[in-house]
Scaffold this motif. Structure first.
Motif, PDB file in Angstrom:
ATOM      1  N   PHE A   1      22.537  86.362  65.379  1.00 37.56           N
ATOM      2  CA  PHE A   1      21.265  86.980  65.014  1.00 37.56           C
ATOM      3  C   PHE A   1      20.085  86.140  65.493  1.00 37.56           C
ATOM      4  CE2 PHE A   1      23.362  88.832  60.914  1.00 37.56           C
ATOM      5  CZ  PHE A   1      24.052  89.749  61.674  1.00 37.56           C
ATOM      6  N   LEU A   2      20.180  84.822  65.292  1.00 39.61           N
ATOM      7  CA  LEU A   2      19.030  83.980  65.618  1.00 39.61           C
ATOM      8  C   LEU A   2      18.766  83.909  67.106  1.00 39.61           C
ATOM      9  CD1 LEU A   2      19.444  80.775  66.689  1.00 39.61           C
ATOM     10  CD2 LEU A   2      20.468  80.568  64.463  1.00 39.61           C
ATOM     11  N   VAL A   3      19.787  84.163  67.920  1.00 36.96           N
ATOM     12  CA  VAL A   3      19.571  84.228  69.364  1.00 36.96           C
ATOM     13  C   VAL A   3      18.569  85.336  69.675  1.00 36.96           C
ATOM     14  CG1 VAL A   3      20.687  84.815  71.555  1.00 36.96           C
ATOM     15  CG2 VAL A   3      21.799  83.230  69.991  1.00 36.96           C
ATOM     16  N   THR A   4      18.722  86.475  69.029  1.00 35.03           N
ATOM     17  CA  THR A   4      17.800  87.591  69.233  1.00 35.03           C
ATOM     18  C   THR A   4      16.432  87.289  68.632  1.00 35.03           C
ATOM     19  OG1 THR A   4      19.677  89.095  69.120  1.00 35.03           O
ATOM     20  CG2 THR A   4      17.490  90.065  68.873  1.00 35.03           C
TER      21      THR A   4
ATOM     22  N   ALA B   1      25.539  81.911  73.265  1.00 30.80           N
ATOM     23  CA  ALA B   1      24.408  81.661  72.372  1.00 30.80           C
ATOM     24  C   ALA B   1      23.559  80.508  72.896  1.00 30.80           C
ATOM     25  CB  ALA B   1      24.904  81.362  70.955  1.00 30.80           C
ATOM     26  N   VAL B   2      24.212  79.430  73.318  1.00 30.28           N
ATOM     27  CA  VAL B   2      23.475  78.283  73.850  1.00 30.28           C
ATOM     28  C   VAL B   2      22.746  78.669  75.130  1.00 30.28           C
ATOM     29  CG1 VAL B   2      23.739  75.973  74.861  1.00 30.28           C
ATOM     30  CG2 VAL B   2      24.940  76.553  72.749  1.00 30.28           C
TER      31      VAL B   2
ATOM     32  N   SER C   1      21.632  81.553  75.936  1.00 28.39           N
ATOM     33  CA  SER C   1      20.514  82.420  75.592  1.00 28.39           C
ATOM     34  C   SER C   1      19.398  81.669  74.887  1.00 28.39           C
ATOM     35  CB  SER C   1      20.989  83.557  74.690  1.00 28.39           C
ATOM     36  OG  SER C   1      21.962  84.330  75.341  1.00 28.39           O
ATOM     37  N   LEU C   2      19.733  80.641  74.143  1.00 31.61           N
ATOM     38  CA  LEU C   2      18.729  79.880  73.406  1.00 31.61           C
ATOM     39  C   LEU C   2      17.934  78.935  74.300  1.00 31.61           C
ATOM     40  CD1 LEU C   2      20.716  79.011  70.162  1.00 31.61           C
ATOM     41  CD2 LEU C   2      18.651  80.403  70.294  1.00 31.61           C
ATOM     42  N   LEU C   3      18.566  78.380  75.308  1.00 32.88           N
ATOM     43  CA  LEU C   3      17.924  77.360  76.145  1.00 32.88           C
ATOM     44  C   LEU C   3      16.588  77.800  76.754  1.00 32.88           C
ATOM     45  CD1 LEU C   3      20.899  75.569  77.898  1.00 32.88           C
ATOM     46  CD2 LEU C   3      19.329  74.645  76.197  1.00 32.88           C
ATOM     47  N   PRO C   4      16.466  78.968  77.349  1.00 36.22           N
ATOM     48  CA  PRO C   4      15.179  79.321  77.960  1.00 36.22           C
ATOM     49  C   PRO C   4      14.030  79.467  76.968  1.00 36.22           C
ATOM     50  CG  PRO C   4      16.909  80.800  78.715  1.00 36.22           C
ATOM     51  CD  PRO C   4      17.476  79.961  77.622  1.00 36.22           C
ATOM     52  N   TYR C   5      14.330  79.820  75.735  1.00 36.94           N
ATOM     53  CA  TYR C   5      13.283  80.095  74.751  1.00 36.94           C
ATOM     54  C   TYR C   5      13.025  78.933  73.801  1.00 36.94           C
ATOM     55  CZ  TYR C   5      13.656  84.925  76.242  1.00 36.94           C
ATOM     56  OH  TYR C   5      13.647  86.067  76.981  1.00 36.94           O
ATOM     57  N   THR C   6      13.899  77.947  73.803  1.00 34.61           N
ATOM     58  CA  THR C   6      13.787  76.856  72.827  1.00 34.61           C
ATOM     59  C   THR C   6      12.969  75.715  73.397  1.00 34.61           C
ATOM     60  OG1 THR C   6      15.857  77.481  71.815  1.00 34.61           O
ATOM     61  CG2 THR C   6      15.103  75.281  71.378  1.00 34.61           C
TER      62      THR C   6
END
Length: 131
Positions: free
Chosen positions: A84-87, A123-124, A126-131
């Motif tokens: 969920f948190l990825v989205t 998940a990782v 997907s998270l990398l570009p936005y984190t």
């Protein structure tokens, strides 16, 4: 003819869904966040889980309460929250809540246990570009 049986089953499912929604609303009102998180995850409602997370963070000492509640979730529930948190993280309105949950997961889970999560690689990524 099984039409009547199927209609009764559909109605029973709908009634059960309504009961769970009411229970979730009651849990939020009573500030029983752990049960509310568990129920929202079991209903597969990412937006409702986000609402619970936001409600927890609004409380005094919200970060500590969030950590306590996330830490007490089962592994499968943590996996769902990670998905969920990825989205959530892709939306600037929800990224702070996503980062708070991610921080909690990273603090309370060992790297080896995180690697056991299903979908951790995507998940990782997907998270990398936005984190």
């Amino acid at each position: 003819d099984v039409t009547e049986i199927e209609e009764k089953e559909a109605q029973a499912k709908q009634e059960e869904q309504i009961m769970k929604e009411q229970e979730l609303s009651n849990l939020l009102h009573e500030k029983r966040y752990l049960k509310a998180l568990g129920l929202a995850i079991s209903l597969d409602r990412p937006h409702t889980v986000l609402t619970v997370v936001k409600a927890i963070l609004k409380e005094p000492e919200g970060r500590r309460h969030l950590e306590e509640n996330i830490a007490r979730l089962r592994k499968d529930q943590k996996e769902a929250v990670l998905g969920f948190l990825v989205t959530w993280n892709t939306n600037s309105r929800n990224c702070h809540e996503a980062q708070a949950v991610l921080e909690t997961l990273l603090k309370h889970e060992t790297p080896d246990s995180l690697l056991q999560f299903s979908g951790i690689k995507s998940a990782v990524e997907s998270l990398l570009p936005y984190t």
